[in-house]
Design an enzyme around this catalytic site. Structure first.
Site, PDB file in Angstrom:
ATOM      1  N   GLY A  66       0.709  -1.243   0.074  1.00 25.77           N
ATOM      2  CA  GLY A  66       0.089   0.121  -0.140  1.00 25.77           C
ATOM      3  C   GLY A  66       0.787   1.280   0.005  1.00 25.77           C
ATOM      4  O   GLY A  66       0.129   2.444   0.279  1.00 25.77           O
ATOM      5  N   ASP A  68       2.521   4.594  -1.629  1.00 27.56           N
ATOM      6  CA  ASP A  68       1.790   5.596  -2.641  1.00 27.56           C
ATOM      7  C   ASP A  68       2.665   6.866  -2.835  1.00 27.56           C
ATOM      8  O   ASP A  68       3.428   7.110  -2.217  1.00 27.56           O
ATOM      9  CB  ASP A  68       0.317   5.933  -2.277  1.00 27.56           C
ATOM     10  CG  ASP A  68       0.202   6.475  -1.007  1.00 27.56           C
ATOM     11  OD1 ASP A  68       0.609   7.549  -0.915  1.00 27.56           O
ATOM     12  OD2 ASP A  68      -0.106   5.833  -0.151  1.00 27.56           O
ATOM     13  N   HIS A 141       6.612  -4.528 -23.636  1.00 23.73           N
ATOM     14  CA  HIS A 141       5.670  -5.394 -23.429  1.00 23.73           C
ATOM     15  C   HIS A 141       4.540  -4.884 -22.566  1.00 23.73           C
ATOM     16  O   HIS A 141       4.794  -3.613 -21.738  1.00 23.73           O
ATOM     17  CB  HIS A 141       6.270  -6.730 -22.628  1.00 23.73           C
ATOM     18  CG  HIS A 141       6.632  -6.414 -21.481  1.00 23.73           C
ATOM     19  ND1 HIS A 141       8.378  -6.604 -21.567  1.00 23.73           N
ATOM     20  CD2 HIS A 141       6.655  -6.198 -20.280  1.00 23.73           C
ATOM     21  CE1 HIS A 141       8.611  -6.206 -20.268  1.00 23.73           C
ATOM     22  NE2 HIS A 141       7.745  -6.109 -19.321  1.00 23.73           N
ATOM     23  N   ARG A 222      13.535   6.044 -17.405  1.00 24.12           N
ATOM     24  CA  ARG A 222      14.462   4.943 -17.042  1.00 24.12           C
ATOM     25  C   ARG A 222      13.691   3.943 -17.968  1.00 24.12           C
ATOM     26  O   ARG A 222      12.557   3.625 -17.821  1.00 24.12           O
ATOM     27  CB  ARG A 222      14.463   4.341 -15.620  1.00 24.12           C
ATOM     28  CG  ARG A 222      15.216   2.986 -15.392  1.00 24.12           C
ATOM     29  CD  ARG A 222      14.347   1.890 -15.444  1.00 24.12           C
ATOM     30  NE  ARG A 222      15.092   0.560 -15.012  1.00 24.12           N
ATOM     31  CZ  ARG A 222      14.762  -0.585 -15.158  1.00 24.12           C
ATOM     32  NH1 ARG A 222      13.370  -0.731 -15.797  1.00 24.12           N
ATOM     33  NH2 ARG A 222      15.146  -1.573 -14.624  1.00 24.12           N
ATOM     34  N   ASP A 224      12.815   0.018 -19.384  1.00 20.93           N
ATOM     35  CA  ASP A 224      12.968  -1.316 -18.893  1.00 20.93           C
ATOM     36  C   ASP A 224      13.293  -2.179 -20.302  1.00 20.93           C
ATOM     37  O   ASP A 224      12.763  -2.018 -21.456  1.00 20.93           O
ATOM     38  CB  ASP A 224      11.477  -1.679 -18.521  1.00 20.93           C
ATOM     39  CG  ASP A 224      11.494  -3.121 -18.118  1.00 20.93           C
ATOM     40  OD1 ASP A 224      12.323  -3.344 -17.157  1.00 20.93           O
ATOM     41  OD2 ASP A 224      10.748  -3.838 -18.378  1.00 20.93           O
ATOM     42  N   GLU A 254      17.968   0.230 -19.014  1.00 20.10           N
ATOM     43  CA  GLU A 254      18.486  -0.738 -18.252  1.00 20.10           C
ATOM     44  C   GLU A 254      19.252  -1.793 -19.138  1.00 20.10           C
ATOM     45  O   GLU A 254      18.529  -2.764 -19.771  1.00 20.10           O
ATOM     46  CB  GLU A 254      17.209  -1.723 -17.684  1.00 20.10           C
ATOM     47  CG  GLU A 254      17.689  -2.864 -16.804  1.00 20.10           C
ATOM     48  CD  GLU A 254      16.271  -4.019 -16.674  1.00 20.10           C
ATOM     49  OE1 GLU A 254      16.397  -4.532 -15.723  1.00 20.10           O
ATOM     50  OE2 GLU A 254      15.296  -3.881 -17.423  1.00 20.10           O
ATOM     51  N   HIS A 336      16.057  -3.086  -7.477  1.00 26.38           N
ATOM     52  CA  HIS A 336      14.782  -4.192  -7.156  1.00 26.38           C
ATOM     53  C   HIS A 336      15.061  -5.385  -7.960  1.00 26.38           C
ATOM     54  O   HIS A 336      14.508  -6.495  -7.281  1.00 26.38           O
ATOM     55  CB  HIS A 336      13.460  -3.521  -7.530  1.00 26.38           C
ATOM     56  CG  HIS A 336      13.407  -3.223  -8.964  1.00 26.38           C
ATOM     57  ND1 HIS A 336      14.284  -2.203  -9.737  1.00 26.38           N
ATOM     58  CD2 HIS A 336      12.817  -3.700  -9.957  1.00 26.38           C
ATOM     59  CE1 HIS A 336      14.111  -2.377 -11.060  1.00 26.38           C
ATOM     60  NE2 HIS A 336      13.087  -3.150 -11.203  1.00 26.38           N
ATOM     61  N   ASP A 337      16.154  -5.548  -8.893  1.00 25.50           N
ATOM     62  CA  ASP A 337      16.236  -6.594  -9.432  1.00 25.50           C
ATOM     63  C   ASP A 337      17.449  -7.407  -8.804  1.00 25.50           C
ATOM     64  O   ASP A 337      17.850  -8.553  -9.436  1.00 25.50           O
ATOM     65  CB  ASP A 337      16.523  -6.476 -11.031  1.00 25.50           C
ATOM     66  CG  ASP A 337      15.322  -6.166 -11.610  1.00 25.50           C
ATOM     67  OD1 ASP A 337      14.261  -6.762 -11.508  1.00 25.50           O
ATOM     68  OD2 ASP A 337      15.483  -5.368 -12.595  1.00 25.50           O
ATOM     69  N   ARG A 385      12.418  -6.274  -1.867  1.00 25.00           N
ATOM     70  CA  ARG A 385      11.771  -5.228  -2.040  1.00 25.00           C
ATOM     71  C   ARG A 385      10.514  -5.011  -0.599  1.00 25.00           C
ATOM     72  O   ARG A 385       9.478  -4.790  -0.771  1.00 25.00           O
ATOM     73  CB  ARG A 385      10.731  -5.692  -3.244  1.00 25.00           C
ATOM     74  CG  ARG A 385      11.433  -5.843  -4.322  1.00 25.00           C
ATOM     75  CD  ARG A 385      10.818  -6.351  -5.602  1.00 25.00           C
ATOM     76  NE  ARG A 385      11.414  -6.607  -6.626  1.00 25.00           N
ATOM     77  CZ  ARG A 385      10.699  -6.954  -8.076  1.00 25.00           C
ATOM     78  NH1 ARG A 385       9.763  -7.338  -7.970  1.00 25.00           N
ATOM     79  NH2 ARG A 385      11.665  -7.188  -9.128  1.00 25.00           N
TER      80      ARG A 385
END
Length: 504
Positions: A66, A68, A141, A222, A224, A254, A336-337, A385
């Site tokens: 949640g 934001d 995508h 950025r 992707d 990326e 995050h990856d 994350r």
């Protein structure tokens, strides 16, 4: 998102490199902070669904906690105090995933993040504080919920949008776990149908999205997995339209390896510099590397490196690109990856301290992954994350103070942002380099070893005898003699930033 090791981009044909790539001037002075919006901060002003996971619960692949955009806006003072002046957000557009790489609507901010109005408020408040905002563009995508793909699901061969995707048969097997998707998708995942970017309407749509949000006021994109759109003409036109809207917009791709193809001045300004990440893992973590978390594939072969190996890796990296590009590369220690840097180091905070000091004194735009500065840990996604703990009792306050000080040092010393770079020392566990801007000299020395070291430093520039160099991190000063600083002592797992003038 992660790179696909099975897909290697072809070399460009008909490339039109720019002899002097022009990159956004402001990025040279930027310290970025990457935010995963669902996990940074939650505002009471944004209505929420009732089935959220509790804040701080173990992160899962599909659960929402949640966070934001108004929550971020309410925490801008925290970011400014840390020294952050640019934020990169993972995707914020309407989606049915907590990471929002499954885009449903490219022209609406997700209501759970507060909607488009929340982005407007955040942008205005950030810009009032001179904080730039870069959004994540997922243009390779979409998702099964994207309208044009959904139209194909509903209408099959009679859809008006059959040429928007790589459809191989009807009906689409989009929700059949036992059957592979009969349409092109990223990594073969049915939830991520791949755009047919050679279709003129698709190209215009994606370029229009890029320009729409630039006109809205964002400061860059950025991109992707941009190598998946293996079409230089597409990216040249993307750049043209973005820069037409804002010549100083930042375009960062990326790309996990050599980004030379895209960094000739006609496509991207920079890449997320995972070559930098890998080198820092090898040297600053070294033998401490917890290989269980060393993902994804481009990082897996990282091996402990001594100072000479590290110096050679850094110079090979700098040799890939024009200096104007090196000045704006997004230099990151994790994202995050990846697993968090401290987790890769088995919990060792000194590895992160040293790597951050290097990051903040090195050419390029440093990027902090949210929560690293307070000691957050987590293995490879989704563990990396987690929700940001706003209770300071859960923070590593010493680490936070050290990282804040390193960031402030970068802001205080223009030589660390805009000066030239040259190796000075690379032996055993000690690495040193020189940053020079006009007559200002900064000597950065880093000891990644577990024991104290004492070294002599040949500055390699004409400096009169008796010029004083003072450490900006701890008490200590040295004077030049025959162009050298003698008997500089470095404690275990520590660094020095020595500031002086050339005397000219």
């Amino acid at each position: 998102m992660r790179p696909d090791p099975a897909r290697r981009s072809k070399q460009p044909s008909g490339a039109r490199p720019v002899s002097e790539p022009q990159t956004p001037n402001w990025v040279r002075d930027a310290v970025f902070y990457q935010i995963f919006p669902d996990r940074f901060a939650r505002s009471g002003r944004v209505p929420k669904p009732s089935c959220l996971k509790s804040w701080g619960s173990p992160p899962t692949a599909h659960g929402y906690q949640g966070g934001d955009l108004l929550g971020v806006a309410e925490r801008l003072d925290y970011l400014a105090d840390l020294g952050v002046n640019a934020v990169y957000f993972t995707p914020v557009f309407r989606s049915a995933s907590n990471h929002r790489y499954h885009t449903h609507d490219y022209l609406q901010v997700d209501p759970m993040l507060g909607g488009t109005g929340a982005l407007r408020s955040l942008l205005d408040r950030a810009h009032d504080r001179s904080i730039r905002v870069v959004l994540d563009g997922v243009f390779n995508h979409a998702s099964r919920g994207f309208f044009q793909f959904h139209d194909i699901l509903e209408n099959g061969e009679d859809s008006a949008y059959c040429d928007w995707f790589h459809v191989e048969g009807f009906p689409l097997t989009a929700y059949h776990p036992e059957d592979p998707p009969n349409y092109g998708s990223w990594w073969g995942l049915p939830a991520l149908p791949k755009f047919r970017t050679e279709t003129p309407a698709v190209r215009e749509f994606l370029w229009g999205v890029a320009r729409h949000w630039i006109d809205f006021g964002i400061d860059g994109w950025r991109l992707d997995v941009p190598q998946e759109i293996d079409d230089d003409a597409f990216w040249r036109e993307f750049r043209r339209r973005v820069k037409e809207g804002n010549p100083e917009a930042y375009i960062v791709g990326e790309i996990w390896g050599d980004g030379s193809r895209w960094l000739k001045g006609d496509m991207f300004d920079a890449v997320m510099n995972y070559i930098f990440t890998k080198a820092c893992i090898a040297f600053f973590i070294g033998e401490r590397i917890d290989r269980r978390h060393l993902e994804p594939e481009p990082l897996r072969d990282a091996r402990p490196a001594d100072a000479l190996q590290f110096a050679d890796a850094i110079e090979r990296m700098l040799g890939l690109y024009h200096p104007n590009v090196n000045a704006v590369l997004m230099n990151l220690l994790g994202s995050h990856d990846t697993a968090r840097f401290r987790t890769l180091a088995g919990g060792d905070a000194s590895s992160l301290r040293l790597a951050t000091l290097f990051q903040m004194t090195f050419p390029g735009a440093p990027c902090i992954y949210y929560g690293d500065e307070i000691g957050m840990q987590g293995g490879h996604e989704p563990d990396s994350r987690g929700a940001f703990p706003w209770d300071e009792a859960e923070w590593d306050l010493d680490l936070h103070a050290d990282i804040r000080r390193a960031v402030r040092l970068r802001h205080d010393l223009p030589v660390l942002r805009r000066g030239s770079f040259r190796r000075l020392h690379a032996e055993g566990s000690v690495y040193g380099f020189l940053r020079q801007l006009n007559d200002i000299l900064a000597v950065v020395l880093l000891n990644a070893g577990g024991g104290a070291e004492e070294i002599d430093v040949d500055l390699g520039v004409a400096v009169p005898d008796g010029v004083a160099f003072a450490d900006r991190l701890a008490p200590g000063s040295w004077q030049t003699e025959q162009g050298r600083l003698s008997r500089v002592r470095l404690g275990p797992r520590s660094g020095r930033v020595l500031l002086g003038t050339s005397g000219r």
